[in-house]
Write a protein that holds these residues in place. Structure first.
Motif, PDB file in Angstrom:
ATOM      1  N   GLU A 149      44.681 136.817  20.100  1.00 27.13           N
ATOM      2  CA  GLU A 149      45.835 137.674  20.349  1.00 27.13           C
ATOM      3  C   GLU A 149      46.126 138.443  19.064  1.00 27.13           C
ATOM      4  O   GLU A 149      45.728 138.039  17.979  1.00 27.13           O
ATOM      5  N   GLN A 152      49.527 139.593  17.038  1.00 28.18           N
ATOM      6  CA  GLN A 152      50.982 139.506  16.967  1.00 28.18           C
ATOM      7  C   GLN A 152      51.485 140.701  16.176  1.00 28.18           C
ATOM      8  O   GLN A 152      50.946 141.016  15.116  1.00 28.18           O
ATOM      9  N   ARG A 183      54.563 142.279  14.129  1.00 31.13           N
ATOM     10  CA  ARG A 183      55.717 141.790  13.378  1.00 31.13           C
ATOM     11  C   ARG A 183      56.333 142.909  12.547  1.00 31.13           C
ATOM     12  O   ARG A 183      55.659 143.869  12.181  1.00 31.13           O
ATOM     13  N   ASN A 231      61.585 141.907  20.411  1.00 33.18           N
ATOM     14  CA  ASN A 231      60.461 141.172  21.000  1.00 33.18           C
ATOM     15  C   ASN A 231      59.490 140.735  19.909  1.00 33.18           C
ATOM     16  O   ASN A 231      58.285 140.902  20.015  1.00 33.18           O
ATOM     17  N   THR A 232      60.054 140.187  18.826  1.00 35.64           N
ATOM     18  CA  THR A 232      59.246 139.805  17.674  1.00 35.64           C
ATOM     19  C   THR A 232      58.975 138.318  17.664  1.00 35.64           C
ATOM     20  O   THR A 232      59.896 137.540  17.801  1.00 35.64           O
ATOM     21  N   PRO A 233      57.746 137.851  17.463  1.00 37.87           N
ATOM     22  CA  PRO A 233      56.582 138.740  17.395  1.00 37.87           C
ATOM     23  C   PRO A 233      56.157 139.182  18.786  1.00 37.87           C
ATOM     24  O   PRO A 233      56.194 138.393  19.723  1.00 37.87           O
ATOM     25  N   GLY A 234      55.767 140.423  18.872  1.00 32.32           N
ATOM     26  CA  GLY A 234      55.209 140.916  20.124  1.00 32.32           C
ATOM     27  C   GLY A 234      53.767 140.444  20.228  1.00 32.32           C
ATOM     28  O   GLY A 234      53.070 140.347  19.225  1.00 32.32           O
ATOM     29  N   THR A 235      53.337 140.127  21.414  1.00 31.56           N
ATOM     30  CA  THR A 235      51.969 139.643  21.624  1.00 31.56           C
ATOM     31  C   THR A 235      51.147 140.689  22.355  1.00 31.56           C
ATOM     32  O   THR A 235      51.551 141.186  23.406  1.00 31.56           O
ATOM     33  N   ASP A 286      47.751 140.828  24.254  1.00 38.62           N
ATOM     34  CA  ASP A 286      46.749 139.942  24.840  1.00 38.62           C
ATOM     35  C   ASP A 286      45.352 140.535  24.713  1.00 38.62           C
ATOM     36  O   ASP A 286      45.190 141.756  24.613  1.00 38.62           O
ATOM     37  N   SER A 287      44.337 139.670  24.779  1.00 43.10           N
ATOM     38  CA  SER A 287      42.956 140.117  24.592  1.00 43.10           C
ATOM     39  C   SER A 287      42.465 141.042  25.710  1.00 43.10           C
ATOM     40  O   SER A 287      41.499 141.765  25.510  1.00 43.10           O
ATOM     41  N   ASN A 331      45.404 136.160  15.729  1.00 36.58           N
ATOM     42  CA  ASN A 331      45.402 134.698  15.837  1.00 36.58           C
ATOM     43  C   ASN A 331      44.504 134.243  16.972  1.00 36.58           C
ATOM     44  O   ASN A 331      44.412 134.907  17.997  1.00 36.58           O
ATOM     45  N   ILE A 339      43.827 131.716  20.021  1.00 40.24           N
ATOM     46  CA  ILE A 339      44.683 131.077  21.021  1.00 40.24           C
ATOM     47  C   ILE A 339      43.971 129.872  21.614  1.00 40.24           C
ATOM     48  O   ILE A 339      42.779 129.938  21.927  1.00 40.24           O
TER      49      ILE A 339
END
Length: 148
Positions: free
Chosen positions: A62, A64, A66, A81-85, A87-88, A120, A122
């Motif tokens: 993912e 993130q 920040r 919406n921190t941290p915003g994610t 997706d892959s 990061n 997952i």
């Protein structure tokens, strides 16, 4: 471990730099504001700021998104919406929900470093429903259980 992060610039962001790490030990790479003209963010105002990039992450990773600490400390600028994610499997442009928590209007200029992105890995666990959880010394101690 080295992974590949593919980044595609949107057509209107070809002149902006790619996200970059600003120091040898930086965990996050800076993202740039892809605004056509200067944006004024009034105190309390929320705006969506595009970054001009789309990414392709490997499976089980993912990104993130920040805030940048200097913008937060000096101007009260942060991200909701921190941290915003990211997706892959998302391939759209990364956009930032920016808010001005400061007391003065703030200018956001094209190419300004506006947020940071941390990559990061997952872990997706197997989910097992149960009626009993193991006990710990803390157990159900929650908010403020260790004092102020």
């Amino acid at each position: 471990m080295s992974i590949i992060l593919k980044i595609k610039k949107t057509d209107d962001a070809k002149d902006l730099p790619l996200p970059a790490y600003m120091s040898e030990g930086a965990a996050g790479m800076d993202l740039y504001a892809n605004v056509k003209e200067e944006v004024i963010l009034q105190p309390g105002e929320i705006k969506l700021i595009p970054t001009g990039i789309q990414i392709e992450l490997p499976p089980n990773f993912e990104a993130q998104i920040r805030p940048r600490s200097g913008l937060a400390l000096n101007y009260g600028i942060t991200l909701l919406n921190t941290p915003g994610t990211i997706d892959s499997d998302y391939r759209g442009e990364i956009k930032l929900i920016v808010i001005n928590l400061g007391k003065e209007a703030v200018k956001i200029a094209r190419g300004q470093r506006i947020a940071q992105m941390v990559i990061n890995q997952i872990v997706r666990p197997t989910i097992v429903e149960t009626e009993i959880l193991s006990e710990t010394k803390r157990d159900e101690g929650g908010f403020g259980h260790t004092g102020i």
